[in-house]
Write an enzyme that holds these catalytic residues in place. Structure first.
Site, mmCIF file in Angstrom:
data_model
loop_
_atom_site.group_PDB
_atom_site.id
_atom_site.type_symbol
_atom_site.label_atom_id
_atom_site.label_comp_id
_atom_site.label_asym_id
_atom_site.label_seq_id
_atom_site.Cartn_x
_atom_site.Cartn_y
_atom_site.Cartn_z
ATOM 1 N N GLU A 25 0.833 -1.203 0.000
ATOM 2 C CA GLU A 25 0.000 0.000 0.000
ATOM 3 C C GLU A 25 0.872 1.259 0.000
ATOM 4 O O GLU A 25 0.596 2.222 -0.699
ATOM 5 C CB GLU A 25 -0.905 -0.010 1.246
ATOM 6 C CG GLU A 25 -1.837 1.179 1.314
ATOM 7 C CD GLU A 25 -2.840 1.062 2.463
ATOM 8 O OE1 GLU A 25 -2.511 0.414 3.477
ATOM 9 O OE2 GLU A 25 -3.937 1.626 2.325
ATOM 10 N N GLU B 23 3.013 10.050 10.948
ATOM 11 C CA GLU B 23 3.677 9.819 12.242
ATOM 12 C C GLU B 23 4.086 8.348 12.375
ATOM 13 O O GLU B 23 5.213 8.030 12.746
ATOM 14 C CB GLU B 23 2.741 10.190 13.404
ATOM 15 C CG GLU B 23 2.492 11.682 13.557
ATOM 16 C CD GLU B 23 1.520 12.241 12.530
ATOM 17 O OE1 GLU B 23 0.651 11.483 12.046
ATOM 18 O OE2 GLU B 23 1.639 13.428 12.180
HETATM 19 C C1 LIG Z 1 -9.448 8.866 2.632
HETATM 20 C C2 LIG Z 1 -9.175 7.662 3.478
HETATM 21 C C3 LIG Z 1 -9.330 6.408 2.942
HETATM 22 C C4 LIG Z 1 -9.112 5.272 3.717
HETATM 23 N N1 LIG Z 1 -9.314 4.050 3.145
HETATM 24 C C5 LIG Z 1 -9.180 2.938 3.921
HETATM 25 C C6 LIG Z 1 -9.492 1.663 3.384
HETATM 26 O O1 LIG Z 1 -9.881 1.532 2.213
HETATM 27 N N2 LIG Z 1 -9.405 0.583 4.175
HETATM 28 C C7 LIG Z 1 -8.976 0.682 5.471
HETATM 29 O O2 LIG Z 1 -8.875 -0.339 6.128
HETATM 30 N N3 LIG Z 1 -8.661 1.890 6.018
HETATM 31 C C8 LIG Z 1 -8.771 3.009 5.268
HETATM 32 N N4 LIG Z 1 -8.468 4.261 5.815
HETATM 33 C C9 LIG Z 1 -8.143 4.323 7.241
HETATM 34 C C10 LIG Z 1 -6.724 4.701 7.575
HETATM 35 O O3 LIG Z 1 -5.837 3.658 7.313
HETATM 36 C C11 LIG Z 1 -6.687 5.133 9.045
HETATM 37 O O4 LIG Z 1 -7.448 6.304 9.144
HETATM 38 C C12 LIG Z 1 -5.312 5.378 9.553
HETATM 39 O O5 LIG Z 1 -4.587 4.198 9.639
HETATM 40 C C13 LIG Z 1 -5.310 6.090 10.919
HETATM 41 O O6 LIG Z 1 -6.131 5.456 11.831
HETATM 42 P P1 LIG Z 1 -7.189 6.294 12.688
HETATM 43 O O7 LIG Z 1 -8.015 7.047 11.731
HETATM 44 O O8 LIG Z 1 -7.871 5.357 13.593
HETATM 45 O O9 LIG Z 1 -6.351 7.327 13.516
HETATM 46 P P2 LIG Z 1 -5.578 7.047 14.889
HETATM 47 O O10 LIG Z 1 -4.790 5.803 14.759
HETATM 48 O O11 LIG Z 1 -6.510 7.154 16.012
HETATM 49 O O12 LIG Z 1 -4.582 8.261 14.889
HETATM 50 C C14 LIG Z 1 -4.943 9.573 15.329
HETATM 51 C C15 LIG Z 1 -3.686 10.406 15.410
HETATM 52 O O13 LIG Z 1 -2.803 9.817 16.368
HETATM 53 C C16 LIG Z 1 -1.548 9.553 15.796
HETATM 54 N N5 LIG Z 1 -1.004 8.340 16.369
HETATM 55 C C17 LIG Z 1 -1.609 7.149 16.583
HETATM 56 N N6 LIG Z 1 -0.759 6.262 17.087
HETATM 57 C C18 LIG Z 1 0.428 6.885 17.221
HETATM 58 C C19 LIG Z 1 1.710 6.485 17.656
HETATM 59 N N7 LIG Z 1 1.985 5.246 18.059
HETATM 60 N N8 LIG Z 1 2.688 7.397 17.620
HETATM 61 C C20 LIG Z 1 2.448 8.661 17.187
HETATM 62 N N9 LIG Z 1 1.287 9.086 16.749
HETATM 63 C C21 LIG Z 1 0.266 8.210 16.760
HETATM 64 C C22 LIG Z 1 -1.832 9.393 14.311
HETATM 65 O O14 LIG Z 1 -0.676 9.625 13.526
HETATM 66 C C23 LIG Z 1 -2.904 10.430 14.101
HETATM 67 O O15 LIG Z 1 -2.322 11.675 13.935
HETATM 68 C C24 LIG Z 1 -8.681 5.404 5.044
HETATM 69 C C25 LIG Z 1 -8.485 6.682 5.580
HETATM 70 C C26 LIG Z 1 -8.734 7.801 4.824
HETATM 71 C C27 LIG Z 1 -8.525 9.152 5.420
#
Ligand SMILES: Cc1cc2nc3c(=O)[nH]c(=O)nc-3n(C[C@H](O)[C@H](O)[C@H](O)COP(=O)(O)OP(=O)(O)OC[C@H]3O[C@@H](n4cnc5c(N)ncnc54)[C@H](O)[C@@H]3O)c2cc1C
Lengths: 415, 367
Positions: free
Chosen positions: A254, A384
């Site tokens: 990916e 991040e």
């Molecule tokens: C347009 C779009 C399309 C997507 N398409 C798909 C898809 O097709 N299939 C799918 O499965 N997912 C999809 N996603 C999901 C995407 O992979 C997740 O949104 C992403 O992995 C972040 O997870 P979260 O949204 O739960 O944020 P969180 O993990 O809750 O993160 C929130 C914030 O905390 C920070 N953070 C979290 N953990 C840490 C750490 N250990 N150290 C430092 N900072 C940290 C993150 O960087 C972020 O800034 C999509 C997302 C978007 C925006």
């Protein structure tokens, strides 16, 4: 691509072969229009273009995925073949990634690495032709960056798995035939050990897809609910409990797939008649203003170094080998670059960037690109998380203390 | 990622260079030499001449080894890593290319063999106290075989035993060959931020000067020379930036605070990751530039500005972060971080900084 190293005779022959194939398979006048640089003629040829038909044609030809084994629709080729093919597709103003981005970019390489013979035979060719579109069912409301904590349950029963739970942010789920599903088969072991990887038919009873509206106003991604969805055991990829390892292959791929996406390749996919760089420059007013000139030049410099770096990475990657953490370098760079550039385009356009006449599609597209770019550093692993991975896996820096290490999944604190 | 585009021989050259520099350009060597007024070691200079480095890109018919810009790219990157103190950039890159670009056949035969075998250490005097990088800004005048006026910021200008000087006459800008011991030459060493690379001010007062090539052809020849030099200076900056990244990651693994290595804190880890990204991107830019200088005359000018713009920022950023990651120790004289920081600022400004080169990029793209 001026920094392309000169073709060896073998490579030149392959390039000729790709061109020959394109000339034969593109609508009448297309190839001539490109070769003579005639934009009007290209527009003319494009009118009769059937995108779905084209996807099928290229999917059957092997040029859709030169690195894939021949028997599954590829060319069993080497990385340079993929580079040349992409260069030629771009030269002929064709999408370098087709409709089935997640299928070709993620599901395919994962099945090639971990799928069994039946799965490869059943799915790969139809991925390439876009006859079967795929989506990625990884993220959940409680598990995003910490994907290995995913909680959607898969319970084995009479040669089937029964799925219950919720996925979220699932791009193009509403158009997909199949999904790559990461689900928990064992809640009593530490989080990485209890996951399994499945192929799920999106038309199965109990799959409930609800579109989510994004900041752009459109709905690319969805929530997907699973209520007692039955999956035949033959749809397990790899072995039960080994899902995390399989998922990592998907994630690495990916990163590579997303590194290539930019405003420019979006323009390719949209079928613009002009060179994307020229389009970009034309979209910027006040080009005599020193600050605007700095912005344009910096865009050029960053775009070039990014593309050269991708090219170097492609050259270095061994044939067939799975991409490693270095994909994160270009993924993060690309994300930050896209955000920076789409923002700069807004500023360069002044008040017209934030208020325009109804139906002014240039302004709408500019605003859309500006808003869409925010996702680049979230989707496919946040910047991040990827910086952390670069630090640990490329530079060998020590890991952070892991508070959930060795603890059974069901006892971990989650939101 | 770093294997792109290099042949087996070029990779071999890189490892030989790295081994040699490891031995001859340790921190102690650099610190010893930077305190001297010459700024280099005669014996080491002789050795690199014997290795063929001083004649690397000089054609065989002029006494050189006959390789080209890609090999120079490799060497400059390795030298940059170790802050190698030698008049290499001044003589082998700036002056040699000026002679190759401007000189007549006879002059190349006369001047280049000495540079190739290391006995000649030439310097290119093209900037003046105005500090302008534009090649046609020269105010030093040439008249009847004599030049007068002041050049400045001449790299290794005080120690060179041959000078190539730009000057204007009624026919425009030309290059001249000047003996630094000739009458009317006054050389004054400047105080340099980067002590590992010396600079001088040189005054000419009716000094005898031999025209290099054709009169009035200096602008084009000098322009090309500086573009070639910008490509190679970019390679040097990549080496420097890589050294900063290496130092930072090594320290981040060793230094403990709060019971953990500081590299396990994201604030530090992410700084290192950003440096890694920028170093890789800078490397792409410099390799592209080296390739363009070697293979594609039409691409040279744009590639030079692109690389100089990107690498200048990347090296400075890496050098600055390297100090921050080291904390108090990074602020000490004893630690090498400041040597790279000084080199980074000096390289960044030399031949024009990133802002300057981005404007050139815009012009060259027809914007
Ligand atoms: C347009 C779009 C399309 C997507 N398409 C798909 C898809 O097709 N299939 C799918 O499965 N997912 C999809 N996603 C999901 C995407 O992979 C997740 O949104 C992403 O992995 C972040 O997870 P979260 O949204 O739960 O944020 P969180 O993990 O809750 O993160 C929130 C914030 O905390 C920070 N953070 C979290 N953990 C840490 C750490 N250990 N150290 C430092 N900072 C940290 C993150 O960087 C972020 O800034 C999509 C997302 C978007 C925006």
């Amino acid at each position: 691509m001026r920094w392309t190293i000169e073709d060896t005779p073998e490579r030149a022959a392959f390039r000729e072969q790709v061109r020959g194939w394109l000339r034969e398979n593109l609508p009448a006048g297309w190839a001539d229009a490109i070769e003579s640089g005639d934009a009007d003629k290209l527009d003319q040829a494009r009118k009769s273009w059937d995108f779905f038909g084209w996807s099928r044609t290229i999917g059957m030809s092997g040029y859709g995925a030169p690195l894939w084994p021949k028997e599954y629709g590829g060319l069993s080729g080497e990385p340079w073949m993929q580079n040349i093919t992409r260069e030629e597709l771009a030269r002929y103003r064709l999408p370098t990634v087709g409709l089935n981005i997640l299928g070709v970019g993620l599901a395919g390489p994962t099945l090639i690495a971990h799928g069994n013979e039946e799965q490869k035979k059943r799915y790969l060719q139809k991925i390439l032709t876009s006859e079967e579109v795929w989506c990625q069912l990884f993220s959940e409301p409680g598990s995003g960056s910490d994907l290995a904590s995913a909680g959607a349950r898969a319970t084995r029963s009479n040669g089937e798995y029964i799925i219950n739970g919720q996925k979220v942010w699932t791009s193009i789920a509403q158009m997909s035939h199949f999904g790559m599903l990461l689900a928990r088969t064992d809640p009593d072991v530490p989080k990485h050990d209890g996951l399994s990887y499945f192929i799920v038919d999106m038309k199965s009873p109990g799959v409930d897809i609800r579109p989510l509206k994004q900041i752009t106003g459109s709905s690319e991604f969805n929530e997907v609910y699973f209520n007692d969805v039955r999956i035949p055991a033959e749809n397990l990829v790899g072995v039960e409990g080994d899902g995390w390892r399989v998922a990592r292959t998907t994630l690495m791929n990916e990163r590579v797939a997303l590194s290539g996406l930019s405003l420019d390749s979006a323009a390719f996919a949209g079928g613009t008649r002009k060179d994307p760089w020229a389009l970009f420059v034309d979209s910027i007013p006040n080009r005599e203003d020193g600050r605007v000139r700095q912005f344009i030049a910096k865009s050029y410099v960053e775009k070039e170094v990014k593309e050269i770096t991708q090219f170097r990475a492609n050259m270095a990657r061994m044939s067939g080998a799975q991409p490693g953490p270095e994909g994160g370098v270009t993924k993060v760079y690309n994300a930050e670059f896209n955000k920076w550039r789409s923002n700069g385009i807004m500023n360069a356009n002044g008040p017209a960037a934030v208020a325009w006449d109804h139906g002014d599609s240039d302004s709408e597209n500019r605003a859309h690109a500006f808003l869409r770019a925010r996702a680049n550093s979230i989707e496919g692993g946040t910047s991040e998380i990827l910086r952390t991975q670069m630090g640990e896996r490329i530079l060998g820096l020590p890991r952070e203390p892991e508070v959930d290490k060795g603890i059974p999944w069901k006892e971990i604190k989650r939101s | 990622m770093s294997t792109f585009g290099f042949t087996e021989e070029q990779n071999e050259l890189r490892s030989t260079a790295a081994r040699f520099l490891e031995e001859k350009s340790s921190s102690a060597d650099v610190r010893r030499l930077m305190e001297t007024s010459e700024g280099f070691d005669e014996a080491t200079w002789k050795q690199i001449a014997d290795l063929g480095w001083t004649g690397m890109a000089i054609p065989e018919e002029y006494g050189g080894v006959g390789f080209g810009f890609v090999e120079l790219t490799v060497l400059m990157e390795e030298m940059g890593k170790k802050l190698f103190c030698a008049p290499y950039f001044s003589s082998v890159i700036l002056a040699t290319n000026a002679i190759l670009n401007a000189g007549t056949e006879d002059q190349k035969k006369e001047l280049l063999p000495g540079i190739a075998d290391g006995t000649t250490r030439a310097a290119l005097a093209f900037v003046e106290p105005s500090g302008k990088w534009e090649v046609d800004s020269a105010e030093v005048t040439a008249n009847g075989g004599k030049i007068s006026g002041t050049k400045s910021y001449v790299v290794d200008g005080a120690t060179a035993n041959l000078l190539i000087v730009s000057a204007k006459s009624g026919n425009g800008i030309s290059l001249y060959v000047v003996d630094p011991d000739a009458e009317g030459v006054t050389r004054t060493a400047l105080q340099t931020l980067d002590m590992t690379r010396k600079q001088a001010k040189i005054e000419f007062n009716n000094t005898p000067a031999k025209l290099l090539g054709e009169e009035g052809a200096g602008t084009a020849a000098l322009q090309k020379t500086l573009e070639q030099a910008a490509c190679l200076l970019s390679a040097e900056m990549v080496g420097g930036a890589q050294a900063c990244l290496d130092a930072s990651t090594t320290y981040a693994k060793e230094r403990y605070q709060f019971g953990r290595p500081i590299g396990s804190f994201q604030a530090i880890k992410h700084k290192c990751a950003n440096m890694l990204m920028e170093v890789e991107m800078a490397r792409s830019a410099a390799y592209y530039a080296g390739w363009a200088a070697a293979e594609d005359p039409e691409e040279l000018s744009l590639a030079a500005s692109l690389a100089k713009a990107y690498c200048s920022d990347a090296f400075f950023h890496a050098a600055a972060e390297n100090i921050q990651i080291h904390g108090g120790i990074g602020f000490t004289w004893e630690h090498d971080a400041h040597l790279y920081f000084r080199r980074a600022k000096s390289d960044e400004i030399y031949l024009g900084d990133a802002t300057y080169h981005r404007e050139l990029v815009a012009q060259k793209l027809g914007v």
